[in-house]
Design an enzyme around this catalytic site. Structure first.
Site, short mmCIF file in Angstrom:
data_model
loop_
_atom_site.label_atom_id
_atom_site.label_comp_id
_atom_site.label_asym_id
_atom_site.label_seq_id
_atom_site.Cartn_x
_atom_site.Cartn_y
_atom_site.Cartn_z
N ARG A 73 -36.08 -39.37 -7.24
CA ARG A 73 -36.23 -39.92 -5.88
C ARG A 73 -35.12 -40.90 -5.55
O ARG A 73 -34.79 -41.78 -6.35
CB ARG A 73 -37.57 -40.64 -5.77
CG ARG A 73 -37.75 -41.33 -4.43
CD ARG A 73 -39.06 -42.06 -4.38
NE ARG A 73 -39.10 -43.15 -5.32
CZ ARG A 73 -38.95 -44.43 -4.98
NH1 ARG A 73 -38.72 -44.79 -3.74
NH2 ARG A 73 -39.04 -45.37 -5.90
N GLU A 106 -29.02 -49.64 -1.47
CA GLU A 106 -29.58 -49.40 -2.80
C GLU A 106 -28.88 -48.23 -3.45
O GLU A 106 -28.13 -47.50 -2.79
CB GLU A 106 -31.09 -49.17 -2.69
CG GLU A 106 -31.85 -50.42 -2.28
CD GLU A 106 -33.35 -50.23 -2.20
OE1 GLU A 106 -33.91 -49.50 -3.02
OE2 GLU A 106 -33.95 -50.83 -1.30
N HIS A 121 -41.95 -46.37 -12.95
CA HIS A 121 -41.97 -46.90 -11.59
C HIS A 121 -42.55 -45.93 -10.58
O HIS A 121 -43.33 -46.33 -9.71
CB HIS A 121 -40.53 -47.24 -11.20
CG HIS A 121 -40.36 -47.83 -9.85
ND1 HIS A 121 -40.93 -49.03 -9.49
CD2 HIS A 121 -39.68 -47.41 -8.75
CE1 HIS A 121 -40.60 -49.33 -8.23
NE2 HIS A 121 -39.85 -48.34 -7.76
N ARG A 180 -30.69 -44.16 -10.11
CA ARG A 180 -31.60 -44.84 -11.04
C ARG A 180 -31.74 -44.20 -12.41
O ARG A 180 -31.85 -44.89 -13.42
CB ARG A 180 -32.99 -44.85 -10.42
CG ARG A 180 -33.32 -46.16 -9.87
CD ARG A 180 -34.65 -46.14 -9.25
NE ARG A 180 -34.51 -46.95 -8.05
CZ ARG A 180 -35.47 -47.19 -7.20
NH1 ARG A 180 -36.64 -46.65 -7.38
NH2 ARG A 180 -35.26 -47.95 -6.18
N HIS A 186 -37.68 -47.45 -13.37
CA HIS A 186 -36.83 -48.38 -12.61
C HIS A 186 -36.01 -49.18 -13.63
O HIS A 186 -36.57 -49.68 -14.61
CB HIS A 186 -37.68 -49.32 -11.75
CG HIS A 186 -36.91 -50.01 -10.68
ND1 HIS A 186 -35.95 -50.95 -10.95
CD2 HIS A 186 -36.92 -49.88 -9.33
CE1 HIS A 186 -35.42 -51.38 -9.81
NE2 HIS A 186 -35.99 -50.74 -8.81
N SER A 216 -39.57 -43.36 -0.53
CA SER A 216 -40.98 -43.01 -0.71
C SER A 216 -41.86 -43.61 0.38
O SER A 216 -42.80 -42.97 0.84
CB SER A 216 -41.47 -43.37 -2.10
OG SER A 216 -41.58 -44.73 -2.22
N SER A 234 -55.81 -46.90 0.30
CA SER A 234 -55.46 -47.75 1.45
C SER A 234 -54.07 -48.36 1.29
O SER A 234 -53.87 -49.54 1.60
CB SER A 234 -56.52 -48.84 1.64
OG SER A 234 -56.62 -49.63 0.47
P1 FAD Z 1 -50.35 -46.83 -2.81
O1 FAD Z 1 -49.68 -47.78 -1.93
O2 FAD Z 1 -50.18 -47.00 -4.26
O3 FAD Z 1 -51.90 -46.86 -2.48
C1 FAD Z 1 -52.81 -46.15 -3.28
C2 FAD Z 1 -54.21 -46.52 -2.84
O4 FAD Z 1 -55.15 -45.62 -3.42
C3 FAD Z 1 -54.65 -47.90 -3.26
O5 FAD Z 1 -55.37 -48.46 -2.20
C4 FAD Z 1 -55.60 -47.64 -4.45
O6 FAD Z 1 -56.56 -48.63 -4.67
C5 FAD Z 1 -56.24 -46.36 -3.98
N1 FAD Z 1 -56.84 -45.52 -5.03
C6 FAD Z 1 -56.24 -44.96 -6.10
N2 FAD Z 1 -57.14 -44.21 -6.78
C7 FAD Z 1 -58.31 -44.30 -6.12
C8 FAD Z 1 -59.61 -43.76 -6.33
N3 FAD Z 1 -59.91 -42.98 -7.38
N4 FAD Z 1 -60.59 -44.08 -5.44
C9 FAD Z 1 -60.34 -44.88 -4.39
N5 FAD Z 1 -59.11 -45.42 -4.15
C10 FAD Z 1 -58.13 -45.13 -5.00
N6 FAD Z 1 -40.78 -47.43 -2.36
C11 FAD Z 1 -39.91 -47.54 -1.33
O7 FAD Z 1 -39.71 -46.58 -0.58
N7 FAD Z 1 -39.26 -48.73 -1.13
C12 FAD Z 1 -39.44 -49.82 -1.90
O8 FAD Z 1 -38.86 -50.86 -1.66
C13 FAD Z 1 -40.34 -49.71 -2.99
N8 FAD Z 1 -40.52 -50.77 -3.84
C14 FAD Z 1 -41.48 -50.67 -4.80
C15 FAD Z 1 -41.76 -51.77 -5.60
C16 FAD Z 1 -42.77 -51.72 -6.54
C17 FAD Z 1 -43.06 -52.93 -7.39
C18 FAD Z 1 -43.52 -50.53 -6.70
C19 FAD Z 1 -44.63 -50.46 -7.70
C20 FAD Z 1 -43.22 -49.41 -5.93
C21 FAD Z 1 -42.21 -49.47 -4.98
N9 FAD Z 1 -41.90 -48.37 -4.19
C22 FAD Z 1 -41.01 -48.49 -3.17
C23 FAD Z 1 -42.72 -47.17 -4.26
C24 FAD Z 1 -43.75 -47.24 -3.10
O9 FAD Z 1 -44.20 -48.56 -2.96
C25 FAD Z 1 -44.92 -46.33 -3.33
O10 FAD Z 1 -44.49 -45.05 -3.67
C26 FAD Z 1 -45.77 -46.25 -2.06
O11 FAD Z 1 -46.13 -47.54 -1.63
C27 FAD Z 1 -46.98 -45.42 -2.32
O12 FAD Z 1 -47.81 -45.50 -1.21
P2 FAD Z 1 -49.17 -44.71 -1.21
O13 FAD Z 1 -49.86 -45.04 0.06
O14 FAD Z 1 -48.91 -43.31 -1.55
O15 FAD Z 1 -49.97 -45.32 -2.46
C1 SIN Z 2 -36.62 -51.62 -5.31
O1 SIN Z 2 -36.74 -52.51 -4.47
O2 SIN Z 2 -35.77 -51.62 -6.20
C2 SIN Z 2 -37.57 -50.48 -5.28
C3 SIN Z 2 -37.14 -49.53 -4.26
C4 SIN Z 2 -37.80 -48.21 -4.46
O3 SIN Z 2 -38.49 -47.98 -5.45
O4 SIN Z 2 -37.56 -47.35 -3.61
#
Ligand code: FAD
Ligand code: SIN
Length: 539
Positions: free
Chosen positions: A385, A120, A350, A289, A243, A390, A13
């Site tokens: 990346r 960035e 990261h 990065r 990161h 992302s 989610s």
């Molecule tokens: P997520 O948002 O990680 O969601 C994964 C979901 O899967 C969660 O709900 C989790 O509970 C669920 N899940 C996992 N395994 C299971 C399982 N076995 N069963 C049930 N549920 C499960 N990217 C950018 O583009 N810009 C940014 O500014 C940026 N900043 C970031 C800052 C931080 C601190 C971090 C950690 C990452 C950042 N990134 C950024 C990367 C980006 O946030 C992620 O790549 C992106 O949010 C991933 O989205 P997603 O929906 O794929 O997964």
């Molecule tokens: C950040 O805010 O530095 C994270 C951005 C990203 O991972 O894309």
């Protein structure tokens, strides 16, 4: 056994899972399985923002070029173009759903807003839409609000997906097809089978494979591990992005200092206050990065210091407090006033740039199984990346996956899903083994499979992981499943895949740097590293 049937089964989610569910809900019933509280995801912690071409002085061509340069020759250019070109339209959809990005002023007479665009590393233009420094929280909260009003979507919180159910595992003939997943209700201990005509992995990344990471606890690579066990193709797992700037403080767990802070002029320095990035790249602190992370690693090794510092005291205090309220307040809570003193920082794991191999519609090598967001490998990121690409990839591919499933409806399969089989031993004393193995894997990955690698260290890590896998397998079959055991099994598999991919790539490229092959090689210039459970599926 409890069996539930849906049209669409979404595992996760974060932004990918929620945006997909909003789109798919128009066409059928959607179950979202999420292993903790529904907002807990990497998405929720995203700071910098989401990249898209928004202004007249920017162009798709420039965004494509920046992405390709960062990806060091391994991006799939057609995928990059598709995602970059669909970005502005997806952003409009997010805004229409209620997401508020920071604006640069009042609305114009024609009702349009000018956005305050961040910068960035690796971006040649300002093109990052953001909500202060808590963009992810804004996105996650708004998407959850929209979902809460959607009668066709049911969210199962505190439910963890164990394994995918495929026709191959059931011994059925024909091409392998995914028909659902076994899911553990963490509160009751019950295993439920969910069946669906399409299953979507949106489980995020695997930062927790490393002891130091910016990622939240959910990031245990479950999606990659489940897809691998089911027979899907996995690629480019060696490209783990570190990161450069995670807060260094004994009490701070995984707090990121956004690259946007460097985008606004902050400078990296040694603890003696000397700038060093000019020795490594003309873009200095705003270099890509991988280069910044390696430069910091090298400076720390040279001086023996445990961290470097990020100095933003050159910017006015009111500006920093307004643009980065979360970073300012969090640093202050640890006794660091970023307006007056430099912030101690270290690199940490990261982002998973490889993952489950998919096309731009999120379709994996298994029918009925899609992967979107960080769990997937579309070819957008290549060997590294580009910042803020992302969140963008997640929305574009979620939208495309929903459309693809609707347009390519698979025939109904009338299959009886077998009972979940598991060991039934329970011994709380043995829990120590799980936590020991968990720590051992994460420490081992940091020490032997980190920012700078060697073949010898990778081979050592491979041996250790293989022993640990045997121990974990025995546990898995003997004991009742718990989420800790499931996550341990998954991080061990993902660690193995990262090491195997790293050993295959006999060169240094993008995020993969090895002292044994310090240069890029022609042979690997356009090759992905592919791993599959059954090697015959790898080609
Ligand atoms: P997520 O948002 O990680 O969601 C994964 C979901 O899967 C969660 O709900 C989790 O509970 C669920 N899940 C996992 N395994 C299971 C399982 N076995 N069963 C049930 N549920 C499960 N990217 C950018 O583009 N810009 C940014 O500014 C940026 N900043 C970031 C800052 C931080 C601190 C971090 C950690 C990452 C950042 N990134 C950024 C990367 C980006 O946030 C992620 O790549 C992106 O949010 C991933 O989205 P997603 O929906 O794929 O997964
Ligand atoms: C950040 O805010 O530095 C994270 C951005 C990203 O991972 O894309």
């Amino acid at each position: 056994m409890n069996n539930k049937g849906y049209d669409f089964l979404v595992l996760g989610s974060g932004i990918a899972g929620l945006f997909f569910a909003i789109k798919a809900a128009k066409y059928g019933k959607v179950a979202i399985i999420t292993k903790k509280d529904k907002a807990e995801s990497s998405t929720n912690y995203a700071q910098g923002g989401i990249a898209a071409v928004i202004t007249q002085d920017d162009s798709f061509e420039l965004h494509v070029r920046d992405t390709l340069v960062a990806g060091a020759g391994l991006c799939k250019e057609d995928v990059v173009r598709q995602i970059v070109q669909e970005a502005p339209d997806c952003i409009k959809e997010l805004i229409n759903l209620g997401i508020q990005f920071d604006s640069a002023g009042e609305k114009k007479e024609n009702g349009t807003l000018e956005y305050d665009l961040g910068r960035e590393g690796g971006h040649s233009k300002r093109r990052i839409l953001h909500a202060k420094d808590t963009t992810g929280r804004e996105v996650e909260q708004r998407l959850l609000e929209v979902i809460s009003k959607e009668p066709n979507v049911h969210i199962y919180e505190n439910h963890i997906a164990i394994d995918l159910i495929t026709t191959k595992k059931l011994g059925l003939p024909g091409k392998n097809r995914c028909i659902g997943a076994y899911v553990l209700n963490k509160q009751t201990g019950e295993v439920i089978s969910f069946s669906a005509r399409a299953t979507v992995l949106a489980t995020g990344g695997c930062g927790k494979v490393y002891i130091y990471t910016t990622n939240p606890d959910i990031a245990t690579g479950d999606g990659v591990a489940m897809a691998y066990r089911a027979g899907a193709k996995i690629a480019n797992m060696e490209f783990i992005q570190f990161h450069p700037t995670c807060l260094y403080h004994p009490k701070a767990k995984s707090f990121l200092i956004s690259e946007a802070v460097r985008g606004e002029g902050a400078v990296l320095k040694t603890i003696k206050g000397e700038e060093f990035m000019d020795k490594y790249h003309p873009l200095k602190s705003l270099a890509p990065r991988d280069i910044v992370a390696r430069a910091i690693d090298s400076e720390m090794k040279k001086s023996g210091a445990e961290y470097v510092v990020l100095d933003c005291t050159n910017r006015p205090a009111p500006f920093l407090m307004n643009r980065f309220p979360n970073i300012y307040a969090t640093c202050l809570s640890y006794g660091i006033d970023m307006t007056k003193e430099p912030i101690p920082v270290v690199p940490s794991a990261h982002y998973q740039s490889g993952g489950v191999v998919v096309d731009v519609n999120g379709l994996t090598s298994i029918d009925g199984l899609y992967a979107i967001g960080e769990v997937s490998c579309t070819g957008l990121h290549g060997a590294n990346r580009l910042a803020s690409n992302s969140l963008l990839e997640a929305v574009v591919c979620a939208r495309r996956a929903a459309a693809h499933i609707v347009q390519n409806r698979l025939p109904e399969l009338n299959v009886k899903i077998p009972e979940w089989q598991s060991g039934n031993a329970q011994n709380p004393d043995e829990m120590v083994v799980i936590s020991h193995n968990w720590n051992e894997i994460r420490r081992l990955m940091w020490d032997y499979v980190g920012i700078v690698r060697t073949t010898k260290r990778l081979q050592r890590a491979q041996k250790r992981i293989s022993n640990l896998q045997e121990e974990i397998q025995q546990y898995y079959w003997d004991f009742t499943v718990t989420s800790d055991l499931l996550e341990l099994r998954n991080i061990a598999i993902v660690a193995e895949l990262i090491i195997n991919c790293a050993l295959q790539r006999k060169e240094s490229r993008g995020l993969h740097y090895t002292l044994d092959y310090p240069n890029p090689s022609e042979e690997w210039a356009h090759k992905d590293t592919i791993v599959c459970k059954d090697v015959r599926q790898c080609s």
